[in-house]
Design a protein around this motif. Structure first.
Motif, PDB file in Angstrom:
ATOM      1  N   ILE A  29     -44.834   8.158 -36.009  1.00 43.66           N
ATOM      2  CA  ILE A  29     -44.564   7.891 -37.382  1.00 43.66           C
ATOM      3  C   ILE A  29     -43.003   8.036 -37.835  1.00 43.66           C
ATOM      4  CG2 ILE A  29     -44.770   8.748 -39.789  1.00 43.66           C
ATOM      5  CD1 ILE A  29     -47.610   9.697 -38.943  1.00 43.66           C
ATOM      6  N   ILE A  30     -42.186   8.978 -37.188  1.00 51.76           N
ATOM      7  CA  ILE A  30     -40.887   9.281 -37.550  1.00 51.76           C
ATOM      8  C   ILE A  30     -40.032   8.042 -36.721  1.00 51.76           C
ATOM      9  CG2 ILE A  30     -38.761  10.618 -37.134  1.00 51.76           C
ATOM     10  CD1 ILE A  30     -40.766  13.078 -37.078  1.00 51.76           C
ATOM     11  N   LEU A  31     -40.418   7.598 -35.695  1.00 50.81           N
ATOM     12  CA  LEU A  31     -39.792   6.571 -34.934  1.00 50.81           C
ATOM     13  C   LEU A  31     -39.993   5.136 -35.778  1.00 50.81           C
ATOM     14  CD1 LEU A  31     -40.034   7.627 -31.264  1.00 50.81           C
ATOM     15  CD2 LEU A  31     -38.136   7.501 -32.461  1.00 50.81           C
ATOM     16  N   GLY A  32     -41.353   4.878 -36.121  1.00 45.17           N
ATOM     17  CA  GLY A  32     -41.646   3.810 -36.765  1.00 45.17           C
ATOM     18  C   GLY A  32     -40.823   3.529 -38.074  1.00 45.17           C
ATOM     19  N   ALA A  33     -40.767   4.574 -38.847  1.00 45.82           N
ATOM     20  CA  ALA A  33     -40.130   4.555 -40.138  1.00 45.82           C
ATOM     21  C   ALA A  33     -38.688   4.333 -40.011  1.00 45.82           C
ATOM     22  CB  ALA A  33     -40.303   5.784 -40.873  1.00 45.82           C
ATOM     23  N   LEU A  34     -37.992   4.547 -38.919  1.00 47.66           N
ATOM     24  CA  LEU A  34     -36.589   4.026 -38.839  1.00 47.66           C
ATOM     25  C   LEU A  34     -36.415   2.678 -38.261  1.00 47.66           C
ATOM     26  CD1 LEU A  34     -35.381   7.161 -36.748  1.00 47.66           C
ATOM     27  CD2 LEU A  34     -35.175   6.688 -39.480  1.00 47.66           C
ATOM     28  N   PRO A  35     -35.795   1.875 -39.097  1.00 48.78           N
ATOM     29  CA  PRO A  35     -35.378   0.532 -38.747  1.00 48.78           C
ATOM     30  C   PRO A  35     -35.177   0.312 -37.267  1.00 48.78           C
ATOM     31  CG  PRO A  35     -34.575   0.900 -40.838  1.00 48.78           C
ATOM     32  CD  PRO A  35     -34.941   2.392 -40.148  1.00 48.78           C
ATOM     33  N   GLY A  36     -35.461  -0.493 -36.668  1.00 44.37           N
ATOM     34  CA  GLY A  36     -35.139  -0.871 -35.369  1.00 44.37           C
ATOM     35  C   GLY A  36     -35.877  -0.163 -34.348  1.00 44.37           C
ATOM     36  N   LEU A  37     -36.256   1.204 -34.396  1.00 44.84           N
ATOM     37  CA  LEU A  37     -37.071   2.052 -33.829  1.00 44.84           C
ATOM     38  C   LEU A  37     -38.415   1.680 -33.519  1.00 44.84           C
ATOM     39  CD1 LEU A  37     -34.762   5.389 -33.973  1.00 44.84           C
ATOM     40  CD2 LEU A  37     -34.604   3.363 -32.404  1.00 44.84           C
ATOM     41  N   THR A  38     -38.853   0.823 -32.689  1.00 43.21           N
ATOM     42  CA  THR A  38     -40.258   0.421 -32.739  1.00 43.21           C
ATOM     43  C   THR A  38     -41.087   1.096 -32.056  1.00 43.21           C
ATOM     44  OG1 THR A  38     -39.854  -1.056 -30.965  1.00 43.21           O
ATOM     45  CG2 THR A  38     -39.030  -2.222 -33.001  1.00 43.21           C
ATOM     46  N   ALA A  39     -42.632   0.897 -32.355  1.00 45.46           N
ATOM     47  CA  ALA A  39     -43.509   1.589 -31.529  1.00 45.46           C
ATOM     48  C   ALA A  39     -43.358   1.411 -29.871  1.00 45.46           C
ATOM     49  CB  ALA A  39     -44.697   1.266 -31.864  1.00 45.46           C
ATOM     50  N   THR A  40     -42.875   0.299 -29.726  1.00 41.67           N
ATOM     51  CA  THR A  40     -42.607  -0.020 -28.180  1.00 41.67           C
ATOM     52  C   THR A  40     -41.521   0.762 -27.568  1.00 41.67           C
ATOM     53  OG1 THR A  40     -43.251  -2.445 -28.518  1.00 41.67           O
ATOM     54  CG2 THR A  40     -42.113  -1.927 -26.513  1.00 41.67           C
ATOM     55  N   MET A  41     -40.437   0.855 -28.542  1.00 44.60           N
ATOM     56  CA  MET A  41     -39.325   1.706 -28.090  1.00 44.60           C
ATOM     57  C   MET A  41     -39.691   3.087 -28.042  1.00 44.60           C
ATOM     58  SD  MET A  41     -35.335   1.819 -29.769  1.00 44.60           S
ATOM     59  CE  MET A  41     -35.124   0.011 -29.540  1.00 44.60           C
ATOM     60  N   GLY A  42     -40.449   3.644 -28.846  1.00 49.21           N
ATOM     61  CA  GLY A  42     -40.791   5.007 -28.912  1.00 49.21           C
ATOM     62  C   GLY A  42     -41.533   5.217 -27.703  1.00 49.21           C
ATOM     63  N   VAL A  43     -42.744   4.481 -27.133  1.00 49.21           N
ATOM     64  CA  VAL A  43     -43.159   4.708 -25.916  1.00 49.21           C
ATOM     65  C   VAL A  43     -42.503   4.493 -24.873  1.00 49.21           C
ATOM     66  CG1 VAL A  43     -45.125   3.759 -24.660  1.00 49.21           C
ATOM     67  CG2 VAL A  43     -45.397   3.803 -27.019  1.00 49.21           C
ATOM     68  N   ALA A  44     -41.427   3.674 -24.961  1.00 54.76           N
ATOM     69  CA  ALA A  44     -40.782   3.533 -23.443  1.00 54.76           C
ATOM     70  C   ALA A  44     -39.704   4.729 -23.359  1.00 54.76           C
ATOM     71  CB  ALA A  44     -39.776   2.245 -23.745  1.00 54.76           C
ATOM     72  N   ILE A  45     -39.282   5.504 -24.566  1.00 56.90           N
ATOM     73  CA  ILE A  45     -38.347   6.322 -24.489  1.00 56.90           C
ATOM     74  C   ILE A  45     -39.143   7.646 -23.787  1.00 56.90           C
ATOM     75  CG2 ILE A  45     -37.151   8.038 -25.915  1.00 56.90           C
ATOM     76  CD1 ILE A  45     -36.361   5.705 -27.721  1.00 56.90           C
ATOM     77  N   LEU A  46     -40.447   8.006 -24.411  1.00 54.63           N
ATOM     78  CA  LEU A  46     -41.203   9.132 -23.874  1.00 54.63           C
ATOM     79  C   LEU A  46     -41.998   8.943 -22.551  1.00 54.63           C
ATOM     80  CD1 LEU A  46     -42.792  10.385 -27.325  1.00 54.63           C
ATOM     81  CD2 LEU A  46     -40.868  11.260 -26.223  1.00 54.63           C
ATOM     82  N   LEU A  47     -41.782   7.616 -22.092  1.00 59.81           N
ATOM     83  CA  LEU A  47     -42.556   7.619 -20.811  1.00 59.81           C
ATOM     84  C   LEU A  47     -41.933   8.460 -19.703  1.00 59.81           C
ATOM     85  CD1 LEU A  47     -44.408   5.806 -19.071  1.00 59.81           C
ATOM     86  CD2 LEU A  47     -42.737   4.333 -18.776  1.00 59.81           C
TER      87      LEU A  47
END
Length: 497
Positions: A29-47
């Motif tokens: 939710i936090i990542l999605g609310a920040l412009p540019g930080l998409t769900a894809t990026m969030g999943v990739a960062i935490l992988l």
């Protein structure tokens, strides 16, 4: 199956999985609310953080980020007219309008409930009929993808609320932008002007950030200089009413089902689903002229549609090993890292993992709803921050978001350029949504049209010989016809008065 599902629910609430699930949803939710930080990026960062984790816990955390990220984009879309993710671009049309009327809490609660309904439906469908949807997705080839993209492009007329010609002009700008880069068939450079950064095309995320976030920041800066100083806006903190729930429920259910179906088709993501569901809701509504002016049904359709993709995109991934979208592609990597092979054998060889994920998705959607509703009062505080403080923060976060995609200043330049373009177009009352929609769907339409013509030796017969493609063509024609009919009625209404 029920036995496995019950076991999966126990797994979801186990001490080793449940905290990870909550962390994933909240982080998403936090990542999605920040412009540019998409769900894809969030999943990739935490992988990378999942490499040493137990398989079920690892997948549950990543899927929690996925579900939370898709919903999180609506928060910035509603409050700041800045979609956190491309999937939330359609949410701006009615969500921000409600917030501008002082009904931010109502809009956020509608978004949270619609997102929950869409996500819940997609998860139930995933559990119940995953193999059937996977078989349907297998029938899609280039002609079907082209027809789907063509149907999506007809939505440009629908989202051009005031002037269809201006909307079509914006759509043409988007289609021109989508042609920049290497030709998808012959790899010949097009409109690159020998700039290496343009060879891979123009990334949609910087365009999204520029058109919606930076342009809105410029608009607000202009208003600060031209308008008298006023007190920070006050908002009604009332959530959605029973009437709102009754109004949105049929639309949310239909959009959730449509989003699940669209999500099960590889390549058709949440952004496409949101616009398609929004257009269908507008077409079938009793009062379609309310869309774009704060329609509860419009907001519910966009949010249920994009969240419906979360379960749908996992159908081809788990049953066929084919990712439905970019997030599912990252999840495919996570499965492989954990020593699991996606496909039919996964259900028989590792049922505890599969049904643990299924059950955790049900729980994750509930957690997302609770966080969304409980956090509304906090979210609304964002808008009450004085604009002189908020606007620089928005622009700063937008620039950081554009840079973070590829660690490239070129993407920052793209975002700023499209921010200026969006600012100018706003002065001319030309909508920005058709540009983004055309940039998303343009490459899909062009590539699959040319592949289809190659498959049929230059013949256009694939448009009527393939039933699924023909169905989408008919829907596209009907969409244009119904939109034109609606615009004609709207034009005649003032004359009648």
């Amino acid at each position: 199956m029920l036995e496995h599902l019950f076991s999966g629910i126990l797994t979801a609430f186990s001490p080793s999985v449940f905290p990870v699930l909550i962390f994933g949803v909240l982080g998403g939710i936090i990542l999605g609310a920040l412009p540019g930080l998409t769900a894809t990026m969030g999943v990739a960062i935490l992988l990378p953080f999942t490499f040493g984790m137990e398989p079920t816990a690892a997948l549950v955390m990543l899927i929690g980020v996925y579900i939370g990220g898709i919903y999180g984009g609506s928060i910035a879309a509603i409050l700041l007219k800045t979609p956190g993710t491309p999937a939330s671009a359609a949410t701006v049309l009615d969500g921000h309008t409600l917030a501008a009327k002082g009904q931010a809490a109502r809009a956020l609660s509608i978004s949270a409930v619609a997102s929950f309904i869409g996500g819940l439906i997609s998860t139930i469908v995933l559990i119940a009929i995953a193999p059937l949807l996977a078989d349907f997705a297998l029938k899609f080839n280039a002609p079907e993808y082209f027809a789907l993209a063509l149907f999506g492009l007809t939505i440009i007329a629908s989202v051009s609320s005031k002037n269809i010609l201006k909307g079509l002009l914006a759509g043409c700008i988007g289609l021109l932008v989508s042609t920049v880069g290497l030709d998808p068939i012959s790899s010949v450079p097009r409109f690159t002007f020998d700039v290496m950064d343009l060879y891979s095309g123009i990334n949609v995320i910087p365009v999204l950030i520029g058109l919606f976030a930076i342009s809105e920041g410029l608009n607000q800066l202009e208003k600060l200089h031209t308008q008298k100083k006023s007190a920070p806006p006050k908002f009604d903190h009332k959530l959605l009413s029973k009437k709102d729930l009754k109004t949105m429920l049929p639309t949310a259910v239909k959009s959730g089902l449509m989003g699940t179906s669209i999500g099960s088709v590889p390549g058709a993501g949440a952004d496409i689903s949101a616009f398609v569901c929004y257009n269908e809701a507008k077409r079938s509504a009793k009062n379609p002229d309310e869309f774009g002016k704060g329609s509860v049904q419009g907001l519910a359709a966009a949010e249920a549609g994009n969240n419906g993709v979360t379960g749908g995109s996992l159908v081809p991934l788990l049953t066929l090993g084919v990712p439905g979208d970019a997030v599912a592609a990252v999840l495919l990597g996570a499965l492989i890292v954990q020593g699991l092979t996606p496909g039919p054998l996964l259900f028989s060889q590792s049922p505890e993992v599969v049904y643990g994920v299924f059950s955790s998705m049900l729980v994750a959607n509930i957690v997302m709803l609770l966080i969304g509703l409980l956090g509304i009062r906090f979210f609304c505080r964002i808008i009450e921050v004085p604009k002189i403080i908020m606007i620089p923060i928005i622009i700063f976060l937008s620039v950081i978001g554009a840079y973070a995609i590829n660690n490239s200043m070129f993407d920052v330049g793209i975002a700023i350029s499209f921010g200026l373009l969006g600012f100018i177009l706003n002065k001319m009352e030309i909508p920005s949504s058709p540009i983004l929609l055309a940039i998303i769907l343009g490459p899909m339409a062009e590539t699959n049209l040319r592949k289809s013509l190659l498959m049929y030796d230059g013949s256009w017969s694939f448009l009527y010989e393939r039933p699924i493609a023909l169905a989408f063509i008919v829907l596209a024609v009907f969409s244009v016809y119904s939109t034109m009919k609606l615009k004609k009625k709207q034009a005649q209404a003032p004359l009648a008065e």
